[in-house]
Design a protein around this motif. Sequence first.
Motif, PDB file in Angstrom:
ATOM      1  N   GLU A  53       0.877  -1.162   0.000  1.00 28.46           N
ATOM      2  CA  GLU A  53       0.000   0.000   0.000  1.00 28.46           C
ATOM      3  C   GLU A  53       0.918   1.215   0.000  1.00 28.46           C
ATOM      4  N   HIS A  54       0.914   1.966  -1.096  1.00 31.19           N
ATOM      5  CA  HIS A  54       1.816   3.108  -1.219  1.00 31.19           C
ATOM      6  C   HIS A  54       1.009   4.367  -1.484  1.00 31.19           C
ATOM      7  N   GLU A  55       1.152   5.337  -0.606  1.00 36.34           N
ATOM      8  CA  GLU A  55       0.404   6.593  -0.693  1.00 36.34           C
ATOM      9  C   GLU A  55      -1.096   6.330  -0.767  1.00 36.34           C
ATOM     10  N   GLY A  56      -1.530   5.335   0.018  1.00 35.51           N
ATOM     11  CA  GLY A  56      -2.945   5.031   0.137  1.00 35.51           C
ATOM     12  C   GLY A  56      -3.536   4.233  -1.007  1.00 35.51           C
ATOM     13  N   LYS A  57      -2.690   3.744  -1.915  1.00 39.20           N
ATOM     14  CA  LYS A  57      -3.195   3.001  -3.072  1.00 39.20           C
ATOM     15  C   LYS A  57      -2.521   1.632  -3.155  1.00 39.20           C
ATOM     16  N   PRO A  58      -3.272   0.624  -3.612  1.00 42.35           N
ATOM     17  CA  PRO A  58      -2.679  -0.715  -3.746  1.00 42.35           C
ATOM     18  C   PRO A  58      -1.712  -0.768  -4.924  1.00 42.35           C
ATOM     19  N   ARG A  59      -0.519  -1.268  -4.672  1.00 42.63           N
ATOM     20  CA  ARG A  59       0.510  -1.330  -5.701  1.00 42.63           C
ATOM     21  C   ARG A  59       1.183  -2.702  -5.697  1.00 42.63           C
ATOM     22  N   ILE A  60       1.898  -2.957  -6.774  1.00 47.49           N
ATOM     23  CA  ILE A  60       2.752  -4.132  -6.888  1.00 47.49           C
ATOM     24  C   ILE A  60       4.173  -3.647  -7.143  1.00 47.49           C
ATOM     25  N   ILE A  61       5.128  -4.180  -6.400  1.00 48.16           N
ATOM     26  CA  ILE A  61       6.529  -3.843  -6.629  1.00 48.16           C
ATOM     27  C   ILE A  61       7.238  -5.077  -7.178  1.00 48.16           C
ATOM     28  N   ARG A  62       7.938  -4.895  -8.285  1.00 47.62           N
ATOM     29  CA  ARG A  62       8.659  -6.005  -8.917  1.00 47.62           C
ATOM     30  C   ARG A  62      10.144  -5.682  -8.997  1.00 47.62           C
ATOM     31  N   LEU A  63      10.953  -6.606  -8.532  1.00 52.23           N
ATOM     32  CA  LEU A  63      12.401  -6.475  -8.621  1.00 52.23           C
ATOM     33  C   LEU A  63      12.936  -7.558  -9.556  1.00 52.23           C
ATOM     34  N   ARG A  64      13.694  -7.136 -10.551  1.00 49.85           N
ATOM     35  CA  ARG A  64      14.292  -8.070 -11.509  1.00 49.85           C
ATOM     36  C   ARG A  64      15.804  -7.878 -11.488  1.00 49.85           C
ATOM     37  N   PRO A  65      16.592  -8.943 -11.325  1.00 49.74           N
ATOM     38  CA  PRO A  65      18.049  -8.790 -11.336  1.00 49.74           C
ATOM     39  C   PRO A  65      18.529  -8.096 -12.609  1.00 49.74           C
ATOM     40  N   GLN A  66      19.385  -7.106 -12.438  1.00 51.44           N
ATOM     41  CA  GLN A  66      19.890  -6.342 -13.577  1.00 51.44           C
ATOM     42  C   GLN A  66      20.604  -7.231 -14.588  1.00 51.44           C
ATOM     43  N   SER A  67      21.206  -8.301 -14.105  1.00 53.34           N
ATOM     44  CA  SER A  67      21.938  -9.202 -14.992  1.00 53.34           C
ATOM     45  C   SER A  67      21.019  -9.947 -15.954  1.00 53.34           C
ATOM     46  N   GLN A  68      19.716  -9.957 -15.664  1.00 48.60           N
ATOM     47  CA  GLN A  68      18.771 -10.720 -16.476  1.00 48.60           C
ATOM     48  C   GLN A  68      17.863  -9.848 -17.339  1.00 48.60           C
ATOM     49  N   ARG A  69      17.848  -8.550 -17.092  1.00 51.16           N
ATOM     50  CA  ARG A  69      16.997  -7.669 -17.887  1.00 51.16           C
ATOM     51  C   ARG A  69      17.599  -6.268 -17.867  1.00 51.16           C
ATOM     52  N   THR A  70      17.925  -5.729 -19.042  1.00 46.98           N
ATOM     53  CA  THR A  70      18.523  -4.403 -19.102  1.00 46.98           C
ATOM     54  C   THR A  70      17.450  -3.328 -18.938  1.00 46.98           C
ATOM     55  N   LYS A  71      17.907  -2.128 -18.665  1.00 53.85           N
ATOM     56  CA  LYS A  71      16.976  -1.011 -18.514  1.00 53.85           C
ATOM     57  C   LYS A  71      16.247  -0.738 -19.831  1.00 53.85           C
ATOM     58  N   LYS A  72      16.946  -0.876 -20.955  1.00 53.95           N
ATOM     59  CA  LYS A  72      16.310  -0.667 -22.258  1.00 53.95           C
ATOM     60  C   LYS A  72      15.194  -1.683 -22.490  1.00 53.95           C
ATOM     61  N   GLU A  73      15.425  -2.917 -22.085  1.00 56.66           N
ATOM     62  CA  GLU A  73      14.405  -3.949 -22.258  1.00 56.66           C
ATOM     63  C   GLU A  73      13.174  -3.657 -21.408  1.00 56.66           C
ATOM     64  N   ILE A  74      13.391  -3.178 -20.187  1.00 57.34           N
ATOM     65  CA  ILE A  74      12.256  -2.842 -19.326  1.00 57.34           C
ATOM     66  C   ILE A  74      11.501  -1.642 -19.888  1.00 57.34           C
ATOM     67  N   LYS A  75      12.222  -0.669 -20.432  1.00 58.10           N
ATOM     68  CA  LYS A  75      11.557   0.480 -21.055  1.00 58.10           C
ATOM     69  C   LYS A  75      10.635   0.029 -22.180  1.00 58.10           C
ATOM     70  N   GLU A  76      11.062  -0.967 -22.950  1.00 57.35           N
ATOM     71  CA  GLU A  76      10.227  -1.471 -24.045  1.00 57.35           C
ATOM     72  C   GLU A  76       8.963  -2.142 -23.511  1.00 57.35           C
ATOM     73  N   GLU A  77       9.106  -2.879 -22.430  1.00 54.14           N
ATOM     74  CA  GLU A  77       7.937  -3.478 -21.777  1.00 54.14           C
ATOM     75  C   GLU A  77       6.952  -2.397 -21.342  1.00 54.14           C
ATOM     76  N   LEU A  78       7.462  -1.353 -20.695  1.00 56.44           N
ATOM     77  CA  LEU A  78       6.596  -0.288 -20.189  1.00 56.44           C
ATOM     78  C   LEU A  78       5.988   0.527 -21.324  1.00 56.44           C
ATOM     79  N   THR A  79       6.716   0.670 -22.425  1.00 52.13           N
ATOM     80  CA  THR A  79       6.166   1.349 -23.599  1.00 52.13           C
ATOM     81  C   THR A  79       4.968   0.590 -24.143  1.00 52.13           C
ATOM     82  N   PHE A  80       5.077  -0.726 -24.204  1.00 52.26           N
ATOM     83  CA  PHE A  80       3.970  -1.547 -24.693  1.00 52.26           C
ATOM     84  C   PHE A  80       2.755  -1.415 -23.775  1.00 52.26           C
ATOM     85  N   ILE A  81       2.981  -1.433 -22.472  1.00 51.62           N
ATOM     86  CA  ILE A  81       1.877  -1.273 -21.521  1.00 51.62           C
ATOM     87  C   ILE A  81       1.201   0.083 -21.717  1.00 51.62           C
TER      88      ILE A  81
END
Length: 335
Positions: A53-81
């Motif tokens: 619960e963050h700032e009064g709202k339900p959230r999900i926090i996801r941690l992915r090892p940097q060695s398995q997913r680059t920042k550019k790859e995560i940006k592409e995931e978030l762009t699609f979303i």
Amino acid sequence: MRLEQLALVSAGSSLFLNGGGEVKAYIAQWLGLNENRIKPTIGGYQNHVYKVEHEGKPRIIRLRPQSQRTKKEIKEELTFIRLLNEHSVNAAAPVLLNGTFIHELRIEDKVYHAVLFERAPGTLMRVLDKSWNDDFFRKWGAYIGSMHLVSDQMKSETLHRRKRTVREPDPENILSKLPEEFRAWTSENLKQFTQTPTSKETYGFIHHDFHQGNLFVDRDSFTAFDFDDAMMDWKMYDLAVTFYHAIWQGKSFRPEEKGLPKRLYEGLLNGYVSVHPLTDEMVSQMEPALAIRDAFLYPVFSEKWTMTDWQKTFLADMENRLRDGIPYIEEKEYK
């Protein structure tokens, strides 16, 4: 360990957290929460996933090892979303925090990319509920088709994520994770699956792990989440993953429904084609895609399962299929 014993140093979007203890303690320090308010979820194969619960709202926090997913790859995931939501296809969106979506957490000797997501409304679908019916299956298929319409905006040539292609039919390295005796059947199906020509209708940026555990339902509304495995692939793979897991759960919880595979198959495909083209070549990919999913899951389950009686039985059935070249489900059961 007390939270006040942790040292926190912020450097832009990078956080350096020092001190022993569980990942939960670091997340609590980072977000300024009581550790007791951070609840683990089932999570993913490679990720740490928590409900908060963050700032009064339900959230999900996801941690992915940097060695398995680059920042550019995560940006592409978030762009699609973002594209999905812009086109009224519900997907659990990332939350902007301190001016960024992707945060680097250094926890002891590991570095993680952390993303805070909105928690999807609704609940997991209830297989035993009367709403799990033909109309629901059509809506499910239509939702997948709607996702795939949006996926056409993700251009393959600019992406850093993995791609399945004719030249690289196994970007997930499935074959290398399998015992030698299982590889021939899997290799044959990878080759067959990738023979379909790529086009706007058949190929695109897809979820790639679209089983019912990554989808919440709120009445007639669907919201997908966990796009961590998203990549360029033939679109039929999303439909096959959905069908694979729906058949598994359906047969487990509703064994008396002998016609369920056919109803599921027809409902999903009829819903899909109501919003997205479905070619004969795509339909022919279902069987090899199911076999690929079988092969992908085998090493995952072998490593992660605690081997209860039913898990041992399921794994033994998988081994028989992969060794002897037996389809996950015979076509005559669903066509």
